[in-house]
Each structure stands twice: as structure tokens, then as C-alpha cells.
Design a protein around this motif. Structure first.
Motif, PDB file in Angstrom:
ATOM      1  N   GLY A 159     -10.166  -0.546  -8.709  1.00 37.86           N
ATOM      2  CA  GLY A 159      -9.189   0.435  -8.236  1.00 37.86           C
ATOM      3  C   GLY A 159      -7.844  -0.201  -7.945  1.00 37.86           C
ATOM      4  O   GLY A 159      -6.792   0.381  -8.225  1.00 37.86           O
ATOM      5  N   ALA A 160      -7.864  -1.405  -7.377  1.00 42.99           N
ATOM      6  CA  ALA A 160      -6.616  -2.113  -7.102  1.00 42.99           C
ATOM      7  C   ALA A 160      -5.891  -2.454  -8.401  1.00 42.99           C
ATOM      8  O   ALA A 160      -4.659  -2.320  -8.493  1.00 42.99           O
ATOM      9  CB  ALA A 160      -6.898  -3.387  -6.308  1.00 42.99           C
ATOM     10  N   ILE A 161      -6.645  -2.870  -9.413  1.00 43.71           N
ATOM     11  CA  ILE A 161      -6.038  -3.196 -10.706  1.00 43.71           C
ATOM     12  C   ILE A 161      -5.395  -1.953 -11.316  1.00 43.71           C
ATOM     13  O   ILE A 161      -4.250  -1.979 -11.760  1.00 43.71           O
ATOM     14  CB  ILE A 161      -7.088  -3.802 -11.658  1.00 43.71           C
ATOM     15  CG1 ILE A 161      -7.499  -5.192 -11.156  1.00 43.71           C
ATOM     16  CG2 ILE A 161      -6.561  -3.875 -13.086  1.00 43.71           C
ATOM     17  CD1 ILE A 161      -8.716  -5.758 -11.848  1.00 43.71           C
ATOM     18  N   PHE A 162      -6.132  -0.851 -11.318  1.00 40.14           N
ATOM     19  CA  PHE A 162      -5.584   0.370 -11.903  1.00 40.14           C
ATOM     20  C   PHE A 162      -4.406   0.910 -11.102  1.00 40.14           C
ATOM     21  O   PHE A 162      -3.469   1.473 -11.666  1.00 40.14           O
ATOM     22  CB  PHE A 162      -6.673   1.436 -12.061  1.00 40.14           C
ATOM     23  CG  PHE A 162      -7.583   1.169 -13.220  1.00 40.14           C
ATOM     24  CD1 PHE A 162      -7.116   1.253 -14.530  1.00 40.14           C
ATOM     25  CD2 PHE A 162      -8.896   0.809 -13.014  1.00 40.14           C
ATOM     26  CE1 PHE A 162      -7.938   0.995 -15.597  1.00 40.14           C
ATOM     27  CE2 PHE A 162      -9.734   0.552 -14.083  1.00 40.14           C
ATOM     28  CZ  PHE A 162      -9.262   0.641 -15.376  1.00 40.14           C
ATOM     29  N   LEU A 169       2.529  -8.426 -14.177  1.00 41.83           N
ATOM     30  CA  LEU A 169       1.233  -9.097 -14.237  1.00 41.83           C
ATOM     31  C   LEU A 169       0.956  -9.932 -12.989  1.00 41.83           C
ATOM     32  O   LEU A 169      -0.185 -10.006 -12.535  1.00 41.83           O
ATOM     33  CB  LEU A 169       1.155  -9.968 -15.491  1.00 41.83           C
ATOM     34  CG  LEU A 169      -0.181 -10.643 -15.764  1.00 41.83           C
ATOM     35  CD1 LEU A 169      -1.264  -9.596 -15.976  1.00 41.83           C
ATOM     36  CD2 LEU A 169      -0.075 -11.538 -16.976  1.00 41.83           C
ATOM     37  N   GLN A 170       1.974 -10.536 -12.405  1.00 41.93           N
ATOM     38  CA  GLN A 170       1.753 -11.391 -11.235  1.00 41.93           C
ATOM     39  C   GLN A 170       1.207 -10.600 -10.046  1.00 41.93           C
ATOM     40  O   GLN A 170       0.557 -11.163  -9.181  1.00 41.93           O
ATOM     41  CB  GLN A 170       3.025 -12.117 -10.832  1.00 41.93           C
ATOM     42  CG  GLN A 170       4.087 -11.223 -10.200  1.00 41.93           C
ATOM     43  CD  GLN A 170       5.360 -11.964  -9.891  1.00 41.93           C
ATOM     44  OE1 GLN A 170       5.797 -12.770 -10.687  1.00 41.93           O
ATOM     45  NE2 GLN A 170       5.917 -11.695  -8.736  1.00 41.93           N
ATOM     46  N   LYS A 171       1.437  -9.303  -9.986  1.00 42.66           N
ATOM     47  CA  LYS A 171       0.885  -8.486  -8.902  1.00 42.66           C
ATOM     48  C   LYS A 171      -0.538  -8.031  -9.214  1.00 42.66           C
ATOM     49  O   LYS A 171      -1.278  -7.661  -8.330  1.00 42.66           O
ATOM     50  CB  LYS A 171       1.775  -7.277  -8.635  1.00 42.66           C
ATOM     51  CG  LYS A 171       3.089  -7.643  -8.007  1.00 42.66           C
ATOM     52  CD  LYS A 171       3.557  -6.529  -7.139  1.00 42.66           C
ATOM     53  CE  LYS A 171       4.793  -6.986  -6.397  1.00 42.66           C
ATOM     54  NZ  LYS A 171       5.112  -6.118  -5.310  1.00 42.66           N
ATOM     55  N   ILE A 172      -0.919  -8.056 -10.477  1.00 39.33           N
ATOM     56  CA  ILE A 172      -2.255  -7.627 -10.897  1.00 39.33           C
ATOM     57  C   ILE A 172      -3.246  -8.785 -10.839  1.00 39.33           C
ATOM     58  O   ILE A 172      -4.432  -8.589 -10.580  1.00 39.33           O
ATOM     59  CB  ILE A 172      -2.195  -7.024 -12.315  1.00 39.33           C
ATOM     60  CG1 ILE A 172      -1.286  -5.800 -12.313  1.00 39.33           C
ATOM     61  CG2 ILE A 172      -3.573  -6.662 -12.830  1.00 39.33           C
ATOM     62  CD1 ILE A 172      -0.938  -5.283 -13.681  1.00 39.33           C
ATOM     63  N   LEU A 173      -2.769 -10.000 -11.033  1.00 43.18           N
ATOM     64  CA  LEU A 173      -3.650 -11.167 -11.123  1.00 43.18           C
ATOM     65  C   LEU A 173      -4.557 -11.387  -9.907  1.00 43.18           C
ATOM     66  O   LEU A 173      -5.734 -11.701 -10.096  1.00 43.18           O
ATOM     67  CB  LEU A 173      -2.838 -12.428 -11.423  1.00 43.18           C
ATOM     68  CG  LEU A 173      -2.354 -12.548 -12.865  1.00 43.18           C
ATOM     69  CD1 LEU A 173      -1.521 -13.803 -13.038  1.00 43.18           C
ATOM     70  CD2 LEU A 173      -3.501 -12.536 -13.833  1.00 43.18           C
ATOM     71  N   PRO A 174      -4.085 -11.238  -8.660  1.00 39.55           N
ATOM     72  CA  PRO A 174      -5.013 -11.454  -7.532  1.00 39.55           C
ATOM     73  C   PRO A 174      -6.214 -10.505  -7.554  1.00 39.55           C
ATOM     74  O   PRO A 174      -7.357 -10.929  -7.348  1.00 39.55           O
ATOM     75  CB  PRO A 174      -4.144 -11.214  -6.298  1.00 39.55           C
ATOM     76  CG  PRO A 174      -2.753 -11.467  -6.754  1.00 39.55           C
ATOM     77  CD  PRO A 174      -2.711 -11.034  -8.190  1.00 39.55           C
ATOM     78  N   ALA A 188       0.827  -1.208   0.000  1.00 43.60           N
ATOM     79  CA  ALA A 188       0.000   0.000   0.000  1.00 43.60           C
ATOM     80  C   ALA A 188       0.857   1.252   0.000  1.00 43.60           C
ATOM     81  O   ALA A 188       0.570   2.213  -0.709  1.00 43.60           O
ATOM     82  CB  ALA A 188      -0.938  -0.006   1.195  1.00 43.60           C
ATOM     83  N   VAL A 189       1.923   1.232   0.786  1.00 44.14           N
ATOM     84  CA  VAL A 189       2.829   2.380   0.841  1.00 44.14           C
ATOM     85  C   VAL A 189       3.530   2.558  -0.501  1.00 44.14           C
ATOM     86  O   VAL A 189       3.683   3.680  -0.993  1.00 44.14           O
ATOM     87  CB  VAL A 189       3.839   2.229   2.000  1.00 44.14           C
ATOM     88  CG1 VAL A 189       4.916   3.294   1.927  1.00 44.14           C
ATOM     89  CG2 VAL A 189       3.129   2.287   3.343  1.00 44.14           C
ATOM     90  N   GLN A 190       3.943   1.449  -1.127  1.00 44.93           N
ATOM     91  CA  GLN A 190       4.600   1.530  -2.434  1.00 44.93           C
ATOM     92  C   GLN A 190       3.659   2.101  -3.494  1.00 44.93           C
ATOM     93  O   GLN A 190       4.106   2.760  -4.426  1.00 44.93           O
ATOM     94  CB  GLN A 190       5.091   0.153  -2.872  1.00 44.93           C
ATOM     95  CG  GLN A 190       6.285  -0.325  -2.100  1.00 44.93           C
ATOM     96  CD  GLN A 190       6.675  -1.753  -2.458  1.00 44.93           C
ATOM     97  OE1 GLN A 190       5.921  -2.478  -3.100  1.00 44.93           O
ATOM     98  NE2 GLN A 190       7.853  -2.155  -2.015  1.00 44.93           N
ATOM     99  N   LEU A 191       2.359   1.845  -3.336  1.00 49.23           N
ATOM    100  CA  LEU A 191       1.377   2.391  -4.274  1.00 49.23           C
ATOM    101  C   LEU A 191       0.995   3.829  -3.946  1.00 49.23           C
ATOM    102  O   LEU A 191       0.279   4.477  -4.700  1.00 49.23           O
ATOM    103  CB  LEU A 191       0.119   1.515  -4.294  1.00 49.23           C
ATOM    104  CG  LEU A 191       0.292   0.128  -4.907  1.00 49.23           C
ATOM    105  CD1 LEU A 191      -0.960  -0.705  -4.698  1.00 49.23           C
ATOM    106  CD2 LEU A 191       0.626   0.230  -6.391  1.00 49.23           C
ATOM    107  N   GLY A 240       3.183   0.382 -12.724  1.00 50.33           N
ATOM    108  CA  GLY A 240       4.061  -0.371 -13.603  1.00 50.33           C
ATOM    109  C   GLY A 240       4.442  -1.731 -13.051  1.00 50.33           C
ATOM    110  O   GLY A 240       5.471  -2.284 -13.428  1.00 50.33           O
ATOM    111  N   ASN A 241       3.617  -2.274 -12.169  1.00 49.89           N
ATOM    112  CA  ASN A 241       3.908  -3.581 -11.577  1.00 49.89           C
ATOM    113  C   ASN A 241       3.688  -4.699 -12.591  1.00 49.89           C
ATOM    114  O   ASN A 241       2.884  -4.574 -13.514  1.00 49.89           O
ATOM    115  CB  ASN A 241       3.045  -3.814 -10.343  1.00 49.89           C
ATOM    116  CG  ASN A 241       3.511  -2.976  -9.172  1.00 49.89           C
ATOM    117  OD1 ASN A 241       4.691  -2.667  -9.044  1.00 49.89           O
ATOM    118  ND2 ASN A 241       2.587  -2.603  -8.319  1.00 49.89           N
TER     119      ASN A 241
END
Length: 95
Positions: free
Chosen positions: A52-55, A64-69, A6-9, A61-62
């Protein structure tokens, strides 16, 4: 750890508490009988949170493995909403 992500985002840590409480209340709302309009709002909240999490992940720039969940949870939300029982759907005949 979720707080590190969350902090990184760029989100403040208190946002995790708020989001967690709303998600728990949303799950309770979806699982209890009756209150179809409230269920629609809960599903809308899940959709907004997961999209929102996906966007957020995409804009950071993460990989795909971080977007999949988040994508999987968004798909499960849509499938659950679409296949919900008829008694949990809003009756719009009175409008």
C-alpha cells in the motif's frame, strides 16, 4: 517528518497511530514462539502495509528515492516469510 509525508499522500494523521500500533503488534507476533497462524496474519499485514505504501507513493508521482524504503521493507518481509523456521509455519495437514 512522517506526518508531513502522510498528509501529502492524503492520509489523516490518526492513520499513523493506528498503523504504528499494528506494526508493533505484528513485530511482537513474528518474534514470539508458537502461534503460526497468527504469524501468517502478521506477515500478510506487513505485506499489505508495504505494498500500500508503494502504491501510494507511485500514485502521488513521487520519485524512485521515496519508493525505495517501502520496496526494501516489502522485499525483507517476503524474504523473512519465505525463510522462516519450520516450527513457525502453519501445518495444513489437518485441513
Amino acid at each position: 517528518m512522517a506526518s508531513t509525508g502522510a498528509v501529502q499522500l492524503g492520509y489523516p494523521l490518526y492513520f499513523l497511530n493506528l498503523l504504528g500500533i499494528w506494526k508493533i503488534l505484528g513485530v511482537i507476533t513474528v518474534l514470539i514462539p508458537k502461534f503460526p497462524l497468527l504469524k501468517e496474519w502478521a506477515y500478510a499485514g506487513f505485506f499489505i502495509a508495504m505494498s500500500g505504501a508503494i502504491f501510494s507513493q507511485l500514485s502521488s508521482g513521487n520519485p524512485l528515492q521515496k519508493i525505495l524504503p517501502s520496496l526494501l521493507l516489502l522485499i525483507l518481509t517476503l524474504v523473512s516469510w519465505y525463510f522462516r523456521p519450520a516450527d513457525r509455519k502453519v501445518n495444513l495437514t489437518y485441513l
